[in-house]
Design an enzyme around this catalytic site. Structure first.
Site, PDB file in Angstrom:
ATOM      1  N   PRO A   2      -0.508   0.114  -7.574  1.00 14.74           N
ATOM      2  CA  PRO A   2       0.848  -0.376  -7.281  1.00 14.74           C
ATOM      3  C   PRO A   2       0.880  -1.902  -7.271  1.00 14.74           C
ATOM      4  CG  PRO A   2      -0.006   0.987  -5.470  1.00 14.74           C
ATOM      5  CD  PRO A   2      -1.092   0.866  -6.472  1.00 14.74           C
ATOM      6  N   GLU A   3       1.760  -2.477  -8.055  1.00 16.27           N
ATOM      7  CA  GLU A   3       1.941  -3.922  -8.026  1.00 16.27           C
ATOM      8  C   GLU A   3       3.256  -4.231  -7.313  1.00 16.27           C
ATOM      9  OE1 GLU A   3       0.554  -6.575 -10.836  1.00 16.27           O
ATOM     10  OE2 GLU A   3      -0.469  -5.109 -12.086  1.00 16.27           O
ATOM     11  N   HIS A 114      -5.076  14.690   0.305  1.00 18.74           N
ATOM     12  CA  HIS A 114      -4.938  13.228   0.330  1.00 18.74           C
ATOM     13  C   HIS A 114      -3.649  12.744   0.988  1.00 18.74           C
ATOM     14  CE1 HIS A 114      -8.388  13.349  -2.250  1.00 18.74           C
ATOM     15  NE2 HIS A 114      -7.721  13.839  -3.275  1.00 18.74           N
ATOM     16  N   ARG A 133      -7.812   7.509  -3.182  1.00 15.16           N
ATOM     17  CA  ARG A 133      -9.016   6.667  -3.123  1.00 15.16           C
ATOM     18  C   ARG A 133      -9.193   5.976  -1.778  1.00 15.16           C
ATOM     19  NH1 ARG A 133      -9.354   3.316  -8.618  1.00 15.16           N
ATOM     20  NH2 ARG A 133     -11.433   2.891  -7.772  1.00 15.16           N
ATOM     21  N   ARG A 175      -5.726 -28.497 -12.913  1.00 17.68           N
ATOM     22  CA  ARG A 175      -6.440 -27.222 -12.833  1.00 17.68           C
ATOM     23  C   ARG A 175      -7.005 -26.884 -14.198  1.00 17.68           C
ATOM     24  NH1 ARG A 175      -5.002 -23.960  -8.347  1.00 17.68           N
ATOM     25  NH2 ARG A 175      -6.774 -22.703  -9.012  1.00 17.68           N
TER      26      ARG A 175
END
Ligand SMILES: [Zn+2]
Length: 294
Positions: A2-3, A114, A133, A175
């Site tokens: 999930p983002e 789960h 997980r 950078r």
């Protein structure tokens, strides 16, 4: 994984079933998540009410209004100038990790394998946490959310006015880091993960290997707009799957999206037809078009 758009879609999907509701029961089937589910969490939550859900980076924040809050103070310092009333604890902090998902179940829906945690609301709606997980976690925050160590060093939210091209440009100066891992640094901007960094760089026409400090101001203007566009459109697409959060069966939709480069190594570029290339940057696979991205 999930983002940010999935976490935001989750927030919007579950909020109407939780906000202002009292928690009647807490069922923890497995405490061994990435952080152990805090002992005593059940007692702390039962009888409390959930406030307005918010999100910071990929954390979901569920403010908890204890029935005794108004009568009892725990001696914690409050009322400093920066104190944000909305962010004042206590709160439940929820992170979905690699494979976690939250959805709304109903009384009588049997838990599946789960399904580790249930919060049962007064009206029978159940917030159910599923995580094969177990890299996700929930944590109990006593104090001010904004001053939690996990939040103090975070950069701005990419969809907030605090994130703009001027800031991104200034952060990038001197950078040498490649621009893709630069965008994925949470101190620069939060919630731009591997998928959305790759997609935004494609939209902006920027080679992901280019040093962040060597990119012009003008290109950062395009890149900032591209980041907003890929995240907003993912959230909009996610909105069409909101009903999945309340279905009794199946997983919530981590929506299949039409991606231009992510996961398309070796396939033709949708813009020019040339073969997309794979490079590794900051230990992450990065696909780009060597013709369209310079
Ligand atoms: Zn191309």
């Amino acid at each position: 994984m999930p983002e940010l758009p999935e976490v935001e879609t989750t927030r919007r999907g579950i909020a109407p079933y939780l906000e202002g509701r009292e928690i009647h029961e807490v069922i923890v089937r497995n405490r061994r998540l990435r952080l152990p589910v805090p002992e005593g969490l059940e007692n702390a939550l039962i009888g409390s009410r959930i406030g307005t859900l918010s999100r910071r980076a990929k954390y979901l924040i569920l403010p908890i209004e204890s029935p005794t809050d108004s009568a009892v103070t725990d001696g914690a310092p409050v009322g400093d100038a920066l104190h944000d009333e909305e962010a004042a604890g206590p709160a439940l902090l929820w992170h979905l990790g690699m494979s976690g998902s939250l959805r709304i179940a109903r009384l009588g829906d049997p838990p599946k394998k789960h399904d580790h945690v249930d919060l049962v609301m007064e009206d029978g709606a159940i917030l159910r946490y599923h995580d094969p997980r177990r890299f996700g976690f929930l944590d109990w925050l006593q104090g001010d959310v904004a001053s939690d160590r996990r939040f103090v060093r975070l950069g701005p939210e990419p969809l907030s006015p605090a994130f703009d091209d001027e800031r991104l440009f200034q952060c990038s100066r001197k950078r040498r880091l490649a621009v893709k891992p630069f965008l994925m640094d949470n101190a620069v901007v939060v919630g731009v993960g591997n998928i959305y960094a790759a997609e935004a760089l494609f939209l902006a026409g920027i080679d992901p290997r280019r040093a962040a400090g060597q990119i012009s101001r003008e290109r950062y203007v395009r890149l900032t707009a591209a980041i907003r566009e890929v995240l907003s459109s993912a959230i909009t697409q996610g909105g069409t799957t909101l009903r999945d959060f309340v279905s009794g069966t199946g997983e919530p939709g981590y929506f299949a999206q039409r991606l231009n480069v992510y996961g398309r190594d070796g396939e033709p570029c949708r813009r020019c037809g040339r073969e997309l290339r794979l490079v590794t940057l900051g230990q992450r696979a990065s696909v780009f078009c060597p013709n369209c991205q310079t």
